[in-house]
Design a protein around this motif. Structure first.
Motif, PDB file in Angstrom:
ATOM      1  N   ILE A 106     -11.641   6.227 -10.845  1.00  0.00           N
ATOM      2  CA  ILE A 106     -10.389   5.486 -10.989  1.00  0.00           C
ATOM      3  C   ILE A 106      -9.628   5.609  -9.682  1.00  0.00           C
ATOM      4  O   ILE A 106      -9.638   6.663  -9.040  1.00  0.00           O
ATOM      5  N   ILE A 107      -8.977   4.548  -9.280  1.00  0.00           N
ATOM      6  CA  ILE A 107      -8.220   4.545  -8.029  1.00  0.00           C
ATOM      7  C   ILE A 107      -6.743   4.322  -8.343  1.00  0.00           C
ATOM      8  O   ILE A 107      -6.383   3.367  -9.030  1.00  0.00           O
ATOM      9  N   THR A 108      -5.916   5.222  -7.854  1.00  0.00           N
ATOM     10  CA  THR A 108      -4.474   5.023  -7.965  1.00  0.00           C
ATOM     11  C   THR A 108      -3.913   4.754  -6.575  1.00  0.00           C
ATOM     12  O   THR A 108      -4.482   5.182  -5.568  1.00  0.00           O
ATOM     13  N   GLY A 109      -2.792   4.059  -6.537  1.00  0.00           N
ATOM     14  CA  GLY A 109      -2.208   3.713  -5.248  1.00  0.00           C
ATOM     15  C   GLY A 109      -0.695   3.751  -5.288  1.00  0.00           C
ATOM     16  O   GLY A 109      -0.075   3.644  -6.345  1.00  0.00           O
ATOM     17  N   VAL A 110      -0.125   3.896  -4.113  1.00  0.00           N
ATOM     18  CA  VAL A 110       1.325   3.846  -3.944  1.00  0.00           C
ATOM     19  C   VAL A 110       1.629   2.848  -2.839  1.00  0.00           C
ATOM     20  O   VAL A 110       1.083   2.949  -1.736  1.00  0.00           O
ATOM     21  N   ARG A 111       2.488   1.892  -3.144  1.00  0.00           N
ATOM     22  CA  ARG A 111       2.835   0.830  -2.217  1.00  0.00           C
ATOM     23  C   ARG A 111       4.343   0.896  -1.952  1.00  0.00           C
ATOM     24  O   ARG A 111       5.142   0.747  -2.880  1.00  0.00           O
ATOM     25  N   VAL A 112       4.729   1.129  -0.715  1.00  0.00           N
ATOM     26  CA  VAL A 112       6.140   1.238  -0.355  1.00  0.00           C
ATOM     27  C   VAL A 112       6.522   0.035   0.500  1.00  0.00           C
ATOM     28  O   VAL A 112       5.980  -0.144   1.601  1.00  0.00           O
ATOM     29  N   TYR A 113       7.429  -0.788  -0.007  1.00  0.00           N
ATOM     30  CA  TYR A 113       7.861  -1.981   0.734  1.00  0.00           C
ATOM     31  C   TYR A 113       8.861  -1.580   1.803  1.00  0.00           C
ATOM     32  O   TYR A 113       9.787  -0.814   1.564  1.00  0.00           O
ATOM     33  N   MET A 114       8.684  -2.123   2.984  1.00  0.00           N
ATOM     34  CA  MET A 114       9.482  -1.702   4.130  1.00  0.00           C
ATOM     35  C   MET A 114      10.903  -2.251   4.098  1.00  0.00           C
ATOM     36  O   MET A 114      11.850  -1.572   4.480  1.00  0.00           O
ATOM     37  N   ASP A 115      11.074  -3.504   3.647  1.00  0.00           N
ATOM     38  CA  ASP A 115      12.391  -4.130   3.643  1.00  0.00           C
ATOM     39  C   ASP A 115      12.904  -4.384   2.238  1.00  0.00           C
ATOM     40  O   ASP A 115      13.852  -5.140   2.041  1.00  0.00           O
ATOM     41  N   LEU A 116      12.283  -3.761   1.267  1.00  0.00           N
ATOM     42  CA  LEU A 116      12.647  -3.924  -0.133  1.00  0.00           C
ATOM     43  C   LEU A 116      12.773  -2.535  -0.743  1.00  0.00           C
ATOM     44  O   LEU A 116      11.959  -1.650  -0.452  1.00  0.00           O
ATOM     45  N   SER A 117      13.771  -2.342  -1.580  1.00  0.00           N
ATOM     46  CA  SER A 117      14.001  -1.012  -2.164  1.00  0.00           C
ATOM     47  C   SER A 117      13.061  -0.776  -3.339  1.00  0.00           C
ATOM     48  O   SER A 117      13.495  -0.592  -4.482  1.00  0.00           O
ATOM     49  N   ALA A 118      11.772  -0.768  -3.078  1.00  0.00           N
ATOM     50  CA  ALA A 118      10.805  -0.680  -4.168  1.00  0.00           C
ATOM     51  C   ALA A 118       9.579   0.127  -3.775  1.00  0.00           C
ATOM     52  O   ALA A 118       9.090   0.033  -2.641  1.00  0.00           O
ATOM     53  N   ILE A 119       9.100   0.910  -4.745  1.00  0.00           N
ATOM     54  CA  ILE A 119       7.806   1.599  -4.660  1.00  0.00           C
ATOM     55  C   ILE A 119       6.997   1.160  -5.866  1.00  0.00           C
ATOM     56  O   ILE A 119       7.498   1.189  -7.004  1.00  0.00           O
ATOM     57  N   VAL A 120       5.772   0.730  -5.637  1.00  0.00           N
ATOM     58  CA  VAL A 120       4.905   0.272  -6.723  1.00  0.00           C
ATOM     59  C   VAL A 120       3.713   1.214  -6.840  1.00  0.00           C
ATOM     60  O   VAL A 120       3.030   1.507  -5.842  1.00  0.00           O
ATOM     61  N   PHE A 121       3.478   1.690  -8.063  1.00  0.00           N
ATOM     62  CA  PHE A 121       2.348   2.567  -8.369  1.00  0.00           C
ATOM     63  C   PHE A 121       1.267   1.741  -9.063  1.00  0.00           C
ATOM     64  O   PHE A 121       1.567   0.933  -9.942  1.00  0.00           O
ATOM     65  N   THR A 122       0.023   1.963  -8.673  1.00  0.00           N
ATOM     66  CA  THR A 122      -1.075   1.145  -9.182  1.00  0.00           C
ATOM     67  C   THR A 122      -2.176   1.989  -9.792  1.00  0.00           C
ATOM     68  O   THR A 122      -2.544   3.036  -9.259  1.00  0.00           O
ATOM     69  N   GLN A 123      -2.673   1.546 -10.957  1.00  0.00           N
ATOM     70  CA  GLN A 123      -3.906   2.064 -11.544  1.00  0.00           C
ATOM     71  C   GLN A 123      -4.948   0.949 -11.460  1.00  0.00           C
ATOM     72  O   GLN A 123      -4.764  -0.111 -12.050  1.00  0.00           O
ATOM     73  N   TYR A 124      -6.017   1.209 -10.732  1.00  0.00           N
ATOM     74  CA  TYR A 124      -7.079   0.212 -10.584  1.00  0.00           C
ATOM     75  C   TYR A 124      -8.380   0.802 -11.112  1.00  0.00           C
ATOM     76  O   TYR A 124      -8.738   1.949 -10.819  1.00  0.00           O
TER      77      TYR A 124
END
Length: 760
Positions: A106-124
């Protein structure tokens, strides 16, 4: 999604990261990932959330980072990507579990947007996983991210949306709010805030119908993942969770919703152009006089025609007609068997009614019964999932919705109301066991509506339905409270309106009576003692307004406070919602008003006209324009709806409004107006004092200010008489009433300096 998957496949071949990595954006958010797979989020350099264990249920066993049964085999180097929301930095973690059938990845991920106040966590899930169910609908079978509920008392509070109609939404302290956090199938977005109103909003970001979160006790973790009864996770399934940061509770939730709708390409166009959202309607649903109730010795067809004839005779400009569940065929367990009119209800058919009333129709539907005539299993033409034990069915056929809605256009259908949404999830196996069925069902419904130029109202929604609406452009309105009954408190839609508005839908309060008592009603001599409160809340919702009165008991003067002579609703720019300090007080026990204090405003040509509504306020609490959510545009003067000319007061940060104790019958309604300079004096436009919303964008199209004049561009019905009131701040005791009649174009200009009007 394709971008993310490519990044996963590319980045996993790079070298391991052996030290902690911090990914940050330009808006004060950062996340630190440690070599053991743990992580923490900081806001403006201060710790905000710490992680809990990562886990996945596979082939009947739980594999968790807590006991090392789930092994972290690789953390990739950060890499850069871009999607519709902008540029981001991504880092992935590769996990392995030794299941009965072999090693699973299973692959998990963390995506941090540079100009947006958001962090997205992913389960793939790069491969199919079987046996994932934990046999508990309110749990989760996977967990990433997971956040620890911790901290000092009084440090942070939370607002947790939940329940059907969002009716169990709760607030509390983040350190001790274990009883208030709404989770499971009926759990929704969670907002966490501090005493400076720094706010993070956490929710699913994809696969909304399959997503859940669960408050794990003991441990005090909120785990985000896939619903607990999911029996299998298919190959390439990708589930995401978002953590969004903003300033102010209302504002952060609105911005979070804007990110969701932008991500899925939904605009506010369907809502803003929806006939029912913008015009007065007549309703016959639960709470209305004619809900499973007709005039004596008459069928529904004759009753509806009589109601239309009466409303025309007294000049109430209903623009559409709503028909509820009483009109179509029912099957097993009361579900819909056939969505056509029963002959004893409409002997001449719905087309006859449509032709006679000459109004478009909004029509209600329940869940589908297992014996529905449309299913192939019952001799019909369309693919359905039919469950004999639950006596329920679910359409899974694109052509079904096109057929149903296309044929319904012939009898005037414009808005399809899908009620009992929770029944198709909470009372069926398929929508809980299969991670794709729920989404497919709603997307197909939405596609059918769009193909036939219709919109959809969601009713009895769970939070997951509200979130899923961001992928369904046809959903323009969502019910915001439980069913109205005369005298009940279904007016309490403030909190639910925050969430519904944020995802580009209009909140609907439900029908209401405009007269206190109505003989022969189906509610055992029901009584509505607060008709004004029901009306003003409906009007300030910025959503549909739909009285449901008996013939002879339609209170025209009250109804017309909501609309113009053509039935166009005169509403604010956004729904009225609780001010941040009300939410803060409910969560923390102090620091805000004790009772309901809602605010909204109308933005017109760079000017902001505010409205504050106080209900059941137990003690005075001063509110400034900033605290009301009006911002710098909100300063000026304010007046009470009850007696405008005797209550005009300065309203700014040094002069807050301080409503006295009030209830439901004597609610406080105040309006703020900006100062406009003209002839070296300060002019206040009080607006249409006869309406709930004095300055509505549906009435006032433009305001142009000159040194010697202010010109309003107004619209309305042909020959409608409009009266606007103004006053100068240096002579508050001398109001100026300007009365004009709209020309055939329906648009005119009103000159406030001399009281003259001209066709536009």
């Amino acid at each position: 999604m394709q971008v993310y998957l490519i990044l996963f496949l590319v980045t996993i071949v790079y070298n391991d990261v052996v030290d902690s990595t911090t990914l940050a954006n330009r808006n004060g958010m950062s996340i630190t990932l440690r070599p053991d797979g743990e992580y923490s989020i900081s806001i403006n350099g201060k710790p905000w959330l710490n992680s809990g264990p990562t886990f996945f249920n596979i082939e009947g066993s739980k594999f968790s980072s807590a006991d090392n049964s789930l092994k972290l085999t690789n953390i990739t180097n950060p890499s850069i990507g871009r999607d519709v929301l902008g540029k981001f930095t991504i880092q992935t973690m590769i996990w392995q579990a030794s299941a009965k059938s072999g090693t699973k990845t299973i692959i998990t991920g963390v995506r941090v947007y540079m100009d947006l106040s958001a962090i997205v966590f992913t389960q793939y899930f790069p491969e199919e996983l079987q046996g994932t169910s934990i046999n508990w609908s309110n749990g989760v079978c996977t967990g990433f991210p997971s956040f620890k509920v911790e901290g000092k008392k009084g440090e942070k509070g939370f607002l947790s949306f939940g329940g059907m109609f969002l009716e169990t939404t709760d607030m509390g302290g983040w350190n001790d709010g274990l009883e208030g956090i709404q989770d499971g199938l009926y759990g929704g977005p969670l907002a966490i805030f501090d005493n400076s109103l720094n706010t993070t909003v956490i929710s699913s970001f994809s696969e909304f119908m399959a997503a859940s979160h669960h408050l794990q006790l003991p441990g005090n973790y909120v785990n985000y993942g896939i619903m607990g009864n999911a029996s299998m996770i298919p190959k390439d399934f990708n589930y995401e969770t978002i953590v969004y940061y903003g300033q102010g509770i209302n504002q952060a939730i609105y911005e979070w919703g804007d990110v969701l709708t932008r991500n899925y390409g939904k605009s506010r166009a369907a809502m803003e152009s929806d006939l029912m959202v913008n015009n007065l309607g007549y309703y016959t649903d639960n709470g209305a006089y004619y809900y499973y109730n007709t005039e004596p010795n008459k069928n529904y067809e004759d009753t509806m025609l009589e109601a239309k004839a009466y409303s025309d005779s007294v000049g109430i400009p209903y623009r559409y007609w709503m028909i509820d569940s009483w009109w179509y065929f029912k099957g097993l367990r009361g579900g819909c068997k056939n969505w056509t009119a029963m002959p004893d209800i409409f002997p001449h058919g719905l087309k006859y009614l449509y032709d006679k009333i000459d109004l478009p129709i909004q029509a209600h539907n329940r869940w589908w019964a297992a014996d529905t005539d449309y299913a192939k299993q019952n001799g019909g033409q369309f693919d359905f999932i039919v469950e004999k034990d639950t006596q329920s069915a679910l359409p899974i056929d694109n052509e079904f919705w096109n057929f149903l809605l296309k044929t319904s256009r012939e009898w005037g259908l414009v808005v399809y109301e899908q009620d009992w949404l929770n029944q198709q999830v909470d009372h069926m196996h398929a929508t809980q066991n299969d991670v794709t069925i729920g989404r497919t069902w709603l997307l197909q419904m939405g596609k059918g509506a769009s193909m036939n130029d219709m919109t959809i109202q969601y009713c009895m929604p769970m939070p997951r339905h509200i979130l899923q609406s961001v992928e369904v452009s046809a959903v323009s309105q969502i019910r915001a409270s439980n069913d109205y009954h005369p005298g009940n408190d279904n007016w309490k839609i403030g909190l639910s309106s925050i969430l519904i508005h944020s995802v580009s839908a209009a909140p609907y309060k439900d029908t209401h009576w405009t007269s206190i008592s109505q003989p022969g009603d189906p509610y055992f001599n029901g009584s509505e003692p607060f008709v004004e409160l029901q009306s003003v809340v409906s009007s300030l919702s910025a959503g549909p307004v739909g009285p449901g009165d008996k013939v002879g008991y339609m209170n025209k003067s009250l109804i017309m406070r909501t609309c113009n002579e053509d039935g166009v609703l005169l509403k604010p720019s956004k729904p009225a919602t609780p001010i941040d300090l009300q939410i803060y007080r409910a969560a923390m026990g102090s620091g805000g008003p004790k009772g309901e204090v809602w605010s909204t405003y109308s933005d017109i040509a760079g000017y902001r006209f505010g409205t504050l509504l106080w209900i059941n306020v137990h003690e005075p609490y001063p509110v400034t324009p900033q605290q009301a959510g009006f911002g710098k545009l909100g300063a000026g003067y304010a007046f009470s709806d009850e007696d405008p000319m005797k209550t005009l007061v300065k309203f700014d940060d040094q002069n807050p409004l301080n409503q006295h104790k009030c209830g439901k019958g004597d609610f406080g309604l105040w309006h703020s107006v900006p100062e406009i300079k003209v002839n070296n004096r300060s002019l206040l436009i009080l607006g249409e004092l006869a309406k709930w919303v004095k300055m509505s964008p549906q009435r006032v199209l433009d305001i142009v200010s000159y040194s010697s004049d202010v010109i309003l561009t107004l619209q309305g019905a042909v020959n409608e008489v409009i009266e606007f009131t103004t006053v100068y701040t240096d002579d508050l005791n001398t109001p100026h009433h300007i009365t004009c009649t709209l020309p055939e174009s329906g648009i005119m200009q009103m000159h406030l300096s001399n009281g003259q009007c001209h066709p536009y």
